[in-house]
Design a protein around this motif. Structure first.
Motif, short mmCIF file in Angstrom:
data_model
loop_
_atom_site.label_atom_id
_atom_site.label_comp_id
_atom_site.label_asym_id
_atom_site.label_seq_id
_atom_site.Cartn_x
_atom_site.Cartn_y
_atom_site.Cartn_z
N GLU A 122 0.82 -1.21 0.00
CA GLU A 122 0.00 0.00 0.00
C GLU A 122 0.86 1.26 0.00
O GLU A 122 0.39 2.32 -0.40
CB GLU A 122 -0.94 -0.01 1.20
N LEU A 123 2.08 1.16 0.44
CA LEU A 123 2.99 2.32 0.45
C LEU A 123 3.64 2.56 -0.91
O LEU A 123 4.35 3.55 -1.09
CB LEU A 123 4.09 2.11 1.50
N ASP A 124 3.39 1.68 -1.85
CA ASP A 124 4.05 1.76 -3.15
C ASP A 124 3.80 3.09 -3.86
O ASP A 124 4.66 3.59 -4.55
CB ASP A 124 3.61 0.58 -4.03
N GLY A 125 2.64 3.68 -3.67
CA GLY A 125 2.31 4.94 -4.35
C GLY A 125 2.82 6.18 -3.62
O GLY A 125 2.65 7.28 -4.13
N VAL A 126 3.44 6.01 -2.48
CA VAL A 126 3.92 7.15 -1.70
C VAL A 126 5.34 7.50 -2.15
O VAL A 126 6.19 6.63 -2.28
CB VAL A 126 3.92 6.82 -0.18
N ALA A 127 5.55 8.79 -2.37
CA ALA A 127 6.89 9.25 -2.76
C ALA A 127 7.68 9.61 -1.51
O ALA A 127 7.26 10.44 -0.71
CB ALA A 127 6.76 10.48 -3.67
N PHE A 128 8.81 8.95 -1.32
CA PHE A 128 9.69 9.22 -0.19
C PHE A 128 10.91 10.00 -0.69
O PHE A 128 11.66 9.50 -1.54
CB PHE A 128 10.16 7.90 0.46
N TYR A 129 11.07 11.21 -0.17
CA TYR A 129 12.23 12.04 -0.50
C TYR A 129 13.04 12.19 0.78
O TYR A 129 12.85 13.12 1.56
CB TYR A 129 11.80 13.41 -1.03
N LEU A 130 13.96 11.25 0.98
CA LEU A 130 14.73 11.20 2.22
C LEU A 130 16.20 11.40 1.93
O LEU A 130 16.72 10.94 0.91
CB LEU A 130 14.52 9.84 2.91
N ALA A 131 16.88 12.04 2.87
CA ALA A 131 18.33 12.18 2.77
C ALA A 131 18.94 10.87 3.22
O ALA A 131 18.76 10.46 4.37
CB ALA A 131 18.80 13.33 3.64
#
Length: 132
Positions: A122-131
């Motif tokens: 379910e998290l597949d569609g979430v964009a993670f912009y992490l350092a």
């Protein structure tokens, strides 16, 4: 997008770490250092023929000194590369992991493992912009 400052990110990481540490057997290295889920993931993923890119990246970070720190960094790497979660490669350590976990671990139950994997999908569609 989810960034380093997102409260949801901190909650997600804490829950994932809780799952990975829940009912984990206490193991020690040759020098007496306590092993953690990082060691479990490294060992499980090392059984595959090629090295996991996330493991290679995390082990290259000189600032990380503890298994918990490396494990947390690995979770962040997987979140940035979310499709990796659902691959057989990433889930392979959890099959037959009774050497590392006691009976109450959700990873020893195929049904619970499937539920966890479904939640991660379910998290597949979430964009993670992490350092990293």
């Amino acid at each position: 997008p989810v960034t380093d400052g997102s409260r949801e990110l901190h909650s997600l990481c804490a829950q994932l770490e809780f799952l990975l540490q829940f009912d984990l057997k206490e193991k020690r290295s040759f020098f007496g250092q306590r092993k953690d889920y990082w060691d479990f993931l490294c060992q499980g993923l090392a059984r595959r023929r090629q090295e996991h890119e996330g493991i290679r990246f995390v082990t290259s970070l000189d600032k990380l000194k503890t298994p918990v720190g490396r494990g947390r960094a690995f979770l962040r790497v997987l979140q940035v590369d979310m499709p990796t979660w659902g691959t057989e490669e990433c889930m392979s350590p959890f099959c037959g992991c009774s050497e590392w976990y006691y009976a109450r671990s959700p990873f020893l139950s195929p049904q619970r493992r499937a539920e966890i994997l479904g939640t991660l999908y379910e998290l597949d569609g979430v964009a993670f912009y992490l350092a990293l």
